[in-house]
Design a protein around this motif. Structure first.
Motif, PDB file in Angstrom:
ATOM      1  N   HIS A  13     -74.606 -43.064 -74.772  1.00 26.60           N
ATOM      2  CA  HIS A  13     -74.755 -44.146 -73.797  1.00 26.60           C
ATOM      3  C   HIS A  13     -74.618 -43.661 -72.347  1.00 26.60           C
ATOM      4  O   HIS A  13     -73.886 -42.708 -72.077  1.00 26.60           O
ATOM      5  CB  HIS A  13     -73.718 -45.249 -74.062  1.00 26.60           C
ATOM      6  N   PRO A  14     -75.283 -44.354 -71.398  1.00 24.74           N
ATOM      7  CA  PRO A  14     -75.226 -43.953 -69.985  1.00 24.74           C
ATOM      8  C   PRO A  14     -73.845 -44.234 -69.379  1.00 24.74           C
ATOM      9  O   PRO A  14     -73.187 -45.204 -69.766  1.00 24.74           O
ATOM     10  CB  PRO A  14     -76.282 -44.851 -69.320  1.00 24.74           C
ATOM     11  N   PHE A  15     -73.436 -43.376 -68.433  1.00 23.02           N
ATOM     12  CA  PHE A  15     -72.178 -43.558 -67.692  1.00 23.02           C
ATOM     13  C   PHE A  15     -70.987 -43.820 -68.608  1.00 23.02           C
ATOM     14  O   PHE A  15     -70.078 -44.572 -68.247  1.00 23.02           O
ATOM     15  CB  PHE A  15     -72.287 -44.746 -66.713  1.00 23.02           C
ATOM     16  N   GLY A 145     -79.704 -43.124 -56.853  1.00 24.04           N
ATOM     17  CA  GLY A 145     -80.232 -42.825 -58.180  1.00 24.04           C
ATOM     18  C   GLY A 145     -79.658 -41.546 -58.751  1.00 24.04           C
ATOM     19  O   GLY A 145     -78.820 -40.887 -58.125  1.00 24.04           O
ATOM     20  N   ASP A 146     -80.106 -41.182 -59.949  1.00 24.64           N
ATOM     21  CA  ASP A 146     -79.470 -40.114 -60.717  1.00 24.64           C
ATOM     22  C   ASP A 146     -80.320 -38.866 -60.921  1.00 24.64           C
ATOM     23  O   ASP A 146     -79.870 -37.913 -61.555  1.00 24.64           O
ATOM     24  CB  ASP A 146     -79.051 -40.663 -62.091  1.00 24.64           C
ATOM     25  N   THR A 147     -81.552 -38.843 -60.452  1.00 27.11           N
ATOM     26  CA  THR A 147     -82.341 -37.617 -60.538  1.00 27.11           C
ATOM     27  C   THR A 147     -81.909 -36.696 -59.391  1.00 27.11           C
ATOM     28  O   THR A 147     -81.152 -37.112 -58.506  1.00 27.11           O
ATOM     29  CB  THR A 147     -83.835 -37.949 -60.456  1.00 27.11           C
ATOM     30  N   VAL A 158     -67.773 -38.408 -58.069  1.00 23.35           N
ATOM     31  CA  VAL A 158     -67.574 -38.123 -59.492  1.00 23.35           C
ATOM     32  C   VAL A 158     -68.926 -38.107 -60.231  1.00 23.35           C
ATOM     33  O   VAL A 158     -69.127 -37.345 -61.167  1.00 23.35           O
ATOM     34  CB  VAL A 158     -66.575 -39.129 -60.121  1.00 23.35           C
ATOM     35  N   PHE A 159     -69.897 -38.888 -59.764  1.00 23.85           N
ATOM     36  CA  PHE A 159     -71.216 -38.916 -60.399  1.00 23.85           C
ATOM     37  C   PHE A 159     -71.937 -37.569 -60.289  1.00 23.85           C
ATOM     38  O   PHE A 159     -72.762 -37.227 -61.126  1.00 23.85           O
ATOM     39  CB  PHE A 159     -72.131 -39.964 -59.738  1.00 23.85           C
TER      40      PHE A 159
END
Ligand SMILES: *Cc1c(COP(=O)(O)O)cnc(C)c1O
Length: 423
Positions: A13-15, A145-147, A158-159
């Motif tokens: 699962h994400p995050f 975003g996450d890319t 932390v991401f």
């Protein structure tokens, strides 16, 4: 085996820290604001399922339009071909977007919409032989975003911790306050000639904790940015389509961007779609005889006809007078509730803009890893409301179809949780 157990065998699962992960809740149906679980429980979705749902779950009008489109044309390569939903959606978006946008570039999510914007901005200068202009200016505490490109212009947090060495260099400034703005303006003037673009979440930093900042100071900052010729990119992925009380958050500002990023609510939250809109200044820099100056970017599902159709249907609903009235009503209710909240001692920084309402719980360390988030989610779900605080930042972002009874219930559940924290 039940669904949660089967999930635990095969899904990541994400995050989510997978170790000792609580069982995910199997949802079997959605209608209006309500999510229905397999075990008979139901939850008011007070955060629009990660900020996407505008008109409610499984909306019959949008569903019917998607169904009809699926029977007609579900997908087609978008280089060398076009189709009605993509053209129609662009025709409808351009006149309602802030600034003077002239072109729509499609992708399929929020991260790709910001990647596209950054690549457009950098290549804009490259196409004109100004290779020295490639730095990006962004806000601390931002989320785009996450890319990798999107992570680079987001907060070092932390991401992104595991990737810091691999992210490109960015000039970060703080969101404007009367104290820091002149310092930021100095930085912009000093490095302006090397800066390709400035990317910002207008007025609300979403994933960074629903942090809000003042429009008048932002206008002042944007004027300085523009004096240096820097391209302005407004990331309206979260704030777009009415969340802040206006159709777009940029409409609270006088200074408009060159590029706007959209996703999340774009399809009413039903399908994955991203839009990067740009004005003619940007677009014309790519219209050249030289093939090297082409924008070489695209995704398999660029302008997917089903997603574009869902977006058109969502716009139909959004443009209804009744929907605007709902947005105003939610905004006013939130404003009044904010006053009540301010009398509760275990919280601070109650803030509100349109349908967005947020505050911090004063317990433990501020930030995303504060474990009070899981506790609050659990307590709210026991009472039939779904919220998912960002660490100790509690917020609501309801779908516009929320009823008076439902919104009152969300408020009263929040108050009962807060009462539990003091007592
Ligand atoms: C969610 C979000 C993104 C990323 O969108 P995804 O569709 O999750 O990739 C980008 N910018 C902002 C402001 C967001 O809130």
């Amino acid at each position: 085996m039940n669904l949660a157990a089967r999930d635990q065998q095969v899904i990541w699962h994400p995050f989510t820290q997978q170790k000792n992960m609580p069982n995910p809740v199997p949802i079997i149906k959605g209608a209006g604001t309500v999510l229905y679980a397999e075990n008979g429980s139901s939850y008011i979705d007070a955060i629009s399922s990660w900020w996407v749902t505008l008109h409610g779950h499984a909306h019959p009008y949008i569903a019917e339009k998607i169904y009809q489109q699926a029977l007609t044309l579900e997908q087609v390569i978008f280089a060398g071909f076009t189709h009605e939903p993509a053209v129609r959606l662009a025709e409808r978006l351009l006149p309602i977007l802030p600034g003077n946008m002239s072109r729509i570039f499609y992708s399929d999510n929020g991260s790709t919409s910001t990647e596209v914007a950054l690549k457009m901005a950098v290549q804009y200068w490259w196409n004109q032989g100004q290779q020295q202009r490639k730095k990006i200016l962004a806000f601390r505490n931002a989320y785009h975003g996450d890319t990798f490109g999107a992570m680079s212009v987001s907060d070092r947090s932390v991401f992104t911790l595991a990737f810091h060495d691999l992210l490109f260099e960015v000039i970060f400034i703080d969101t404007p306050t009367p104290e820091n703005i002149s310092n930021s303006q100095e930085i912009i003037r000093e490095y302006g000639a090397e800066i390709a673009a400035f990317i910002y979440e207008p007025l609300v930093q979403g994933a960074g904790g629903m942090k809000m900042y003042a429009p008048n100071l932002m206008n002042e900052l944007l004027r300085t940015v523009k004096q240096s010729g820097i391209i302005c990119i407004a990331d309206e992925v979260m704030t777009g389509f009415g969340r802040t009380g206006r159709l777009f958050a940029c409409q609270h500002l006088t200074e408009q961007p060159d590029i706007i990023c959209l996703s999340k609510g774009l399809t009413g939250g039903t399908m994955a779609l991203g839009v990067t809109a740009c004005n003619s200044r940007i677009y014309e820099a790519f219209v050249q005889d030289d093939k090297y100056k082409t924008f070489f970017h695209g995704h398999s599902f660029t302008a997917n006809p089903l997603a574009c159709t869902a977006a058109l249907a969502s716009l139909d609903l959004l443009e209804k007078e009744s929907c605007r009235e709902k947005i105003n009503w939610i905004s006013h209710s939130n404003e009044e509730f904010a006053v009540t909240l301010n009398t509760y001692p275990p919280i601070k920084d109650v803030r509100q803009l349109g349908t967005l309402l947020a505050f911090e719980i004063v317990q433990g360390k501020d930030g995303y890893l504060n474990s009070i988030s899981a506790v609050i989610t659990q307590k709210a779900m026991e009472q039939g409301v779904y919220i998912r605080p960002l660490g100790n930042t509690v917020y609501i972002m309801p779908p516009y179809c929320i009823t008076e009874t439902e919104l009152e219930k969300v408020y009263s559940v929040l108050l009962s949780i807060l009462a539990g924290i003091t007592g």
